[in-house]
Design an enzyme around this catalytic site. Structure first.
Site, PDB file in Angstrom:
ATOM      1  N   TRP A  89      -3.076  -2.456  -1.444  1.00  0.00           N
ATOM      2  CA  TRP A  89      -2.784  -3.804  -1.926  1.00  0.00           C
ATOM      3  C   TRP A  89      -3.318  -4.720  -0.836  1.00  0.00           C
ATOM      4  O   TRP A  89      -2.778  -4.754   0.269  1.00  0.00           O
ATOM      5  CB  TRP A  89      -1.283  -3.983  -2.124  1.00  0.00           C
ATOM      6  CG  TRP A  89      -0.908  -5.304  -2.675  1.00  0.00           C
ATOM      7  CD1 TRP A  89      -0.974  -5.681  -3.997  1.00  0.00           C
ATOM      8  CD2 TRP A  89      -0.396  -6.433  -1.967  1.00  0.00           C
ATOM      9  NE1 TRP A  89      -0.547  -6.976  -4.125  1.00  0.00           N
ATOM     10  CE2 TRP A  89      -0.191  -7.464  -2.900  1.00  0.00           C
ATOM     11  CE3 TRP A  89      -0.095  -6.681  -0.627  1.00  0.00           C
ATOM     12  CZ2 TRP A  89       0.310  -8.720  -2.542  1.00  0.00           C
ATOM     13  CZ3 TRP A  89       0.395  -7.932  -0.267  1.00  0.00           C
ATOM     14  CH2 TRP A  89       0.590  -8.924  -1.223  1.00  0.00           C
ATOM     15  N   LYS A 139       8.846 -13.959 -14.982  1.00  0.00           N
ATOM     16  CA  LYS A 139       8.469 -12.796 -15.784  1.00  0.00           C
ATOM     17  C   LYS A 139       7.220 -13.105 -16.601  1.00  0.00           C
ATOM     18  O   LYS A 139       6.298 -12.310 -16.667  1.00  0.00           O
ATOM     19  CB  LYS A 139       9.592 -12.391 -16.753  1.00  0.00           C
ATOM     20  CG  LYS A 139      10.757 -11.692 -16.156  1.00  0.00           C
ATOM     21  CD  LYS A 139      10.529 -10.227 -15.811  1.00  0.00           C
ATOM     22  CE  LYS A 139      10.203 -10.038 -14.363  1.00  0.00           C
ATOM     23  NZ  LYS A 139      11.281 -10.114 -13.413  1.00  0.00           N
ATOM     24  N   ARG A 152       2.870   0.596  -5.867  1.00  0.00           N
ATOM     25  CA  ARG A 152       2.886  -0.118  -4.594  1.00  0.00           C
ATOM     26  C   ARG A 152       1.582  -0.828  -4.277  1.00  0.00           C
ATOM     27  O   ARG A 152       1.512  -1.607  -3.324  1.00  0.00           O
ATOM     28  CB  ARG A 152       3.174   0.871  -3.447  1.00  0.00           C
ATOM     29  CG  ARG A 152       4.519   1.518  -3.518  1.00  0.00           C
ATOM     30  CD  ARG A 152       4.634   2.568  -2.441  1.00  0.00           C
ATOM     31  NE  ARG A 152       4.585   1.984  -1.126  1.00  0.00           N
ATOM     32  CZ  ARG A 152       5.652   1.589  -0.443  1.00  0.00           C
ATOM     33  NH1 ARG A 152       6.841   1.745  -0.962  1.00  0.00           N
ATOM     34  NH2 ARG A 152       5.528   1.062   0.744  1.00  0.00           N
ATOM     35  N   GLU A 180       4.077 -13.321 -14.324  1.00  0.00           N
ATOM     36  CA  GLU A 180       3.568 -12.111 -13.677  1.00  0.00           C
ATOM     37  C   GLU A 180       3.049 -11.078 -14.661  1.00  0.00           C
ATOM     38  O   GLU A 180       2.094 -10.378 -14.351  1.00  0.00           O
ATOM     39  CB  GLU A 180       4.578 -11.496 -12.704  1.00  0.00           C
ATOM     40  CG  GLU A 180       5.767 -10.834 -13.318  1.00  0.00           C
ATOM     41  CD  GLU A 180       6.720 -10.227 -12.289  1.00  0.00           C
ATOM     42  OE1 GLU A 180       6.270  -9.722 -11.271  1.00  0.00           O
ATOM     43  OE2 GLU A 180       7.936 -10.270 -12.543  1.00  0.00           O
ATOM     44  N   CYS A 238       0.846  -1.193   0.000  1.00  0.00           N
ATOM     45  CA  CYS A 238       0.000   0.000   0.000  1.00  0.00           C
ATOM     46  C   CYS A 238       0.884   1.247   0.000  1.00  0.00           C
ATOM     47  O   CYS A 238       2.024   1.199   0.438  1.00  0.00           O
ATOM     48  CB  CYS A 238      -0.844   0.047   1.263  1.00  0.00           C
ATOM     49  SG  CYS A 238      -1.816  -1.423   1.501  1.00  0.00           S
ATOM     50  N   HIS A 265      12.924 -37.225 -15.135  1.00  0.00           N
ATOM     51  CA  HIS A 265      12.444 -37.709 -13.834  1.00  0.00           C
ATOM     52  C   HIS A 265      10.989 -37.304 -13.585  1.00  0.00           C
ATOM     53  O   HIS A 265      10.523 -37.349 -12.456  1.00  0.00           O
ATOM     54  CB  HIS A 265      13.338 -37.174 -12.709  1.00  0.00           C
ATOM     55  CG  HIS A 265      14.757 -37.646 -12.814  1.00  0.00           C
ATOM     56  ND1 HIS A 265      15.109 -38.967 -12.672  1.00  0.00           N
ATOM     57  CD2 HIS A 265      15.903 -36.975 -13.087  1.00  0.00           C
ATOM     58  CE1 HIS A 265      16.421 -39.089 -12.833  1.00  0.00           C
ATOM     59  NE2 HIS A 265      16.921 -37.892 -13.100  1.00  0.00           N
ATOM     60  N   ASN A 309      -0.207   1.214   5.929  1.00  0.00           N
ATOM     61  CA  ASN A 309       0.543   0.226   5.151  1.00  0.00           C
ATOM     62  C   ASN A 309       1.171  -0.734   6.154  1.00  0.00           C
ATOM     63  O   ASN A 309       1.786  -0.299   7.123  1.00  0.00           O
ATOM     64  CB  ASN A 309       1.639   0.933   4.342  1.00  0.00           C
ATOM     65  CG  ASN A 309       2.615  -0.042   3.712  1.00  0.00           C
ATOM     66  OD1 ASN A 309       2.237  -1.134   3.305  1.00  0.00           O
ATOM     67  ND2 ASN A 309       3.872   0.346   3.650  1.00  0.00           N
ATOM     68  N   GLY A 310       0.983  -2.042   5.918  1.00  0.00           N
ATOM     69  CA  GLY A 310       1.579  -3.014   6.841  1.00  0.00           C
ATOM     70  C   GLY A 310       0.517  -3.946   7.383  1.00  0.00           C
ATOM     71  O   GLY A 310      -0.582  -4.032   6.822  1.00  0.00           O
ATOM     72  N   LYS A 341       4.655  -3.569  -6.140  1.00  0.00           N
ATOM     73  CA  LYS A 341       6.102  -3.532  -5.982  1.00  0.00           C
ATOM     74  C   LYS A 341       6.417  -3.239  -4.525  1.00  0.00           C
ATOM     75  O   LYS A 341       5.599  -2.660  -3.821  1.00  0.00           O
ATOM     76  CB  LYS A 341       6.656  -2.404  -6.859  1.00  0.00           C
ATOM     77  CG  LYS A 341       8.080  -2.658  -7.260  1.00  0.00           C
ATOM     78  CD  LYS A 341       8.493  -1.749  -8.377  1.00  0.00           C
ATOM     79  CE  LYS A 341       9.900  -2.047  -8.797  1.00  0.00           C
ATOM     80  NZ  LYS A 341      10.027  -3.284  -9.543  1.00  0.00           N
ATOM     81  N   GLU A 355      13.822 -17.241 -13.503  1.00  0.00           N
ATOM     82  CA  GLU A 355      13.508 -15.811 -13.606  1.00  0.00           C
ATOM     83  C   GLU A 355      12.614 -15.551 -14.832  1.00  0.00           C
ATOM     84  O   GLU A 355      11.650 -14.775 -14.774  1.00  0.00           O
ATOM     85  CB  GLU A 355      14.809 -14.993 -13.692  1.00  0.00           C
ATOM     86  CG  GLU A 355      14.666 -13.531 -14.049  1.00  0.00           C
ATOM     87  CD  GLU A 355      13.780 -12.720 -13.089  1.00  0.00           C
ATOM     88  OE1 GLU A 355      13.419 -13.226 -12.018  1.00  0.00           O
ATOM     89  OE2 GLU A 355      13.434 -11.591 -13.463  1.00  0.00           O
TER      90      GLU A 355
HETATM   91  C1  F6R Z   1       9.409  -9.780  -9.949  1.00  0.00           C
HETATM   92  C2  F6R Z   1       9.716  -8.902  -8.853  1.00  0.00           C
HETATM   93  C3  F6R Z   1       9.681  -9.459  -7.474  1.00  0.00           C
HETATM   94  C4  F6R Z   1      10.773  -8.816  -6.599  1.00  0.00           C
HETATM   95  C5  F6R Z   1      10.626  -9.284  -5.152  1.00  0.00           C
HETATM   96  C6  F6R Z   1      11.718  -8.752  -4.270  1.00  0.00           C
HETATM   97  O1  F6R Z   1       9.550  -9.159 -11.172  1.00  0.00           O
HETATM   98  O2  F6R Z   1       9.964  -7.749  -9.027  1.00  0.00           O
HETATM   99  O3  F6R Z   1       9.790 -10.838  -7.471  1.00  0.00           O
HETATM  100  O4  F6R Z   1      12.018  -9.163  -7.104  1.00  0.00           O
HETATM  101  O5  F6R Z   1       9.382  -8.867  -4.645  1.00  0.00           O
HETATM  102  O6  F6R Z   1      11.754  -7.362  -4.288  1.00  0.00           O
HETATM  103  P1  F6R Z   1      13.047  -6.572  -3.848  1.00  0.00           P
HETATM  104  O7  F6R Z   1      14.103  -6.862  -4.828  1.00  0.00           O
HETATM  105  O8  F6R Z   1      12.632  -5.133  -3.842  1.00  0.00           O
HETATM  106  O9  F6R Z   1      13.396  -7.062  -2.476  1.00  0.00           O
END
Ligand code: F6R
Length: 614
Positions: free
Chosen positions: A76, A490, A27, A493, A2, A509, A102-103, A609, A486
């Protein structure tokens, strides 16, 4: 997570708070809300709406409330569905205390039970509403605001940052921080409060990063800061040296695309920066040269993309400076045994420096007196403040939820660090250290050129073709396996296509049973000839069962190139930098698929994020 934003000053707050929220919308974007004090009669007014911030903006156009003190929120969801009812601000029983939060309030069930028993009635399913009711209770009988706040925080458990506006105190915004980030922007005759200073960059001259377990009374002309025990705290402020213009999309359709294209520059900036700190780097890391020479292992931790960067870096540390490297997942760390060692260092990899799971691990390890280092992109982050030392990437702010340039610069910094440690341990010469920097720049060049070479093919043919599939299987070996993980993250998401990554040798396996014409198999090759040969065998296993292969191959890997249905051919780089060289093209390919599917690329559904809750 949030975002919370607040403003108090001589200007009307609504436009300022909404702009702040829009800058921080990465966020969280499930619902939004705004509250302000009506300048005519000092009444607390509010508006909220479900969905993105734009819905709140339209609502406020129909009902244009405004005032010189205002707070806002984008959510969020953690507790309670995404709905107008659960949108912040939340209120006490008499709608005189508003709170944006937030939290997580961990003991909210218990508090709610007690408050209900005392006659309070709740209107949402959130943990956040508890704060407003508890504040109401704390204010009854308190001599002054700091006393009430001291009582309030004494009863709240969890990690949280909240901002509150009270009808009875129209000239004050209350800001409270425990473990979640919160900062105060200090201007002339005006103050801002936000989860991230980006909300007020360019508007306030200075910033005060609130210390952990502190609360502040913010008025237009000054700030009073207190610790949770009610002691008044002195504070220093820092100059804000960023402006928002830097973070505009600059003609790109999405932030993610802009950030994919920024990678070559970001890698260059990171290499330049690391080169410039090479002589003082151990000081920055909070360690001595002797401690580095004595290192007998490395511990790495991260979540999501940062964890993948750590996984690839494990190969760097084990190969370049021959240090056994243990990789930890932030979200699991607390529940597993950990063996602290003074001869190791604990490197927390986090773009934001705020990820709660990673941060908690840093706190635990710090308490064991083991050296902790934050490898992050944000110099003002909590992790930088709390770890013993730090190493900064120079990616520039990443706005798209999906991490791109943060990942490539993390790989850059970790590759460099492995060489710098090897140099300190006299395992490589200064020339070799400098050559490693050149190698990174070559990989950055390849990363960018690979996108250019395949851009049109991807946009015109491949993205429309592969957007039709609902699932994909990703394979790699050695360091290309975490890269495959990774890549799968991508695709999931941003395109909402199910993707799973396997070490290619594991195919036989179990997952080989999945192979049919409905599941493209994406293979990320490796330049080591033995690993390549093994990958080739796995590719043949897929082909023999009628599978369909997309290969990220390196120049001259003719057998794989012939076998695959679609090939991206990438110039050779230093073998350990293979993943870095493939990064841009992989991200661009999945970006194009997500675009083809009309996905909300910069703000994928259900995500946010900077995950500041555990
Ligand atoms: C995926 C992505 C997340 C972050 C994860 C950790 O594209 O961005 O998986 O990598 O939430 O975030 P940080 O790096 O900010 O600790």
């Amino acid at each position: 997570m949030c975002s919370v934003v607040g403003y108090i000053g001589m200007k009307e707050s609504r436009a300022i708070v909404l702009e702040g929220l829009s800058r921080l919308e990465y966020r969280g974007y499930d619902s939004a809300g705004f509250a302000c004090i009506d300048p005519d009669d000092n009444r607390l007014m509010y508006a909220k709406s479900e969905g993105k911030l734009s819905q709140l903006v339209s609502r406020l156009q129909d009902d244009p409330i405004d005032g010189f003190a205002g707070i806002g929120h984008t959510r969020w969801s953690t507790h309670g569905a995404s709905s107008e009812q659960n949108a912040h601000p939340h209120f006490d029983c008499h709608k005189q205390i508003s709170v944006v939060h937030n939290g997580i309030i961990e003991n909210h069930h218990e508090l709610k039970r007690q408050l209900e028993a005392a006659g309070h009635s709740f209107h949402s399913q959130t943990d956040s509403e508890t704060i407003a009711h508890l504040f109401e209770a704390a204010l009854t009988g308190a001599r002054a605001l700091p006393d009430a706040l001291k009582q309030l925080v004494g009863r709240l458990q969890g990690a949280y940052a909240f901002v509150s506006l009270l009808q009875d105190y129209p000239d004050t915004i209350i800001a409270v921080r425990k473990r979640s980030p919160l900062c105060i922007g200090i201007g002339e005759g005006q103050m801002f409060v936000a989860s991230d200073m980006l909300a007020f960059a360019g508007k306030a001259q200075n910033v005060l990063f609130m210390p952990d377990e502190s609360f502040a009374l913010v008025k237009k002309d000054g700030v009073e800061l207190y610790s949770f025990d009610g002691t008044s705290l002195p504070f220093t402020v820092q100059e804000i040296d960023v402006t928002w213009d830097l973070y505009e999309k600059q003609g790109h359709e999405h932030y993610m695309l802009k950030e994919i294209y920024e990678q070559k520059t970001a890698i260059h900036d990171t290499v330049d920066f690391l080169h410039s700190v090479k002589d003082r780097v151990w000081d920055d890391l909070g360690m001595t040269a002797q401690q580095i020479r004595d290192l007998d292992s490395i511990n790495l931790i991260g979540c999501g993309t940062s964890w993948h960067a750590g996984y690839i870096a494990k190969f760097f540390f084990e190969t370049i400076c021959m240090l056994p490297t243990q990789l930890h997942l932030g979200s699991e760390f607390r529940y597993l045994p950990f063996f602290p060692s003074q001869k190791s260092m604990f490197v927390a990899i986090s773009q934001s420096g705020e990820t709660a799971d990673t941060l908690e691990a840093v706190r635990m390890v710090h308490d064991c007196k083991m050296p902790t280092v934050a490898l992050t992109n944000i110099s003002s982050s909590t992790m930088v403040r709390e770890a013993d030392g730090f190493l900064l990437t120079q990616a520039g702010r990443e706005i798209a939820v999906a991490s791109t340039k943060a990942f490539s610069t993390q790989l850059t910094a970790l590759y460099w660090l492995a060489h710098r440690i090897a140099h300190e341990k006299k395992m490589i010469s200064l020339e070799q250290l400098e050559r490693s920097q050149e190698d990174l720049l070559v990989a950055a060049e390849v990363l960018e050129n690979a996108i250019e070479n395949y851009k049109l093919l991807i946009i015109k043919e491949l993205a429309p073709r592969y957007a039709r599939y609902r699932k994909m299987l990703f394979l790699g070996r050695h360091s290309s396996y975490p890269f495959a993980m990774e890549a799968a993250l991508k695709l999931k998401e941003i395109a909402y296509i199910f993707a799973t990554a396997y070490p290619a040798g594991e195919l036989k396996h179990g997952p080989l049973a999945l192979i049919d014409t409905d599941i493209p198999v994406i293979i990320f090759s490796h330049q080591d000839s033995l690993i390549y040969q093994k990958l080739l065998v796995n590719a043949q296993e897929v082909k023999a069962r009628g599978g369909h292969i997309i290969a990220f191959a390196f120049d001259g890997q003719s057998e794989l190139i012939e076998l695959a249905d679609v090939v991206f051919e990438i110039p050779r780089v230093k073998p350990l930098l293979g993943p870095l060289a493939m990064t841009g093209l992989m991200q661009f390919f999945f970006y194009a698929i997500a675009k083809e599917l009309g996905r909300a690329i910069d703000k994928p559904r259900n995500l946010a994020k900077s995950v500041t809750v555990e």
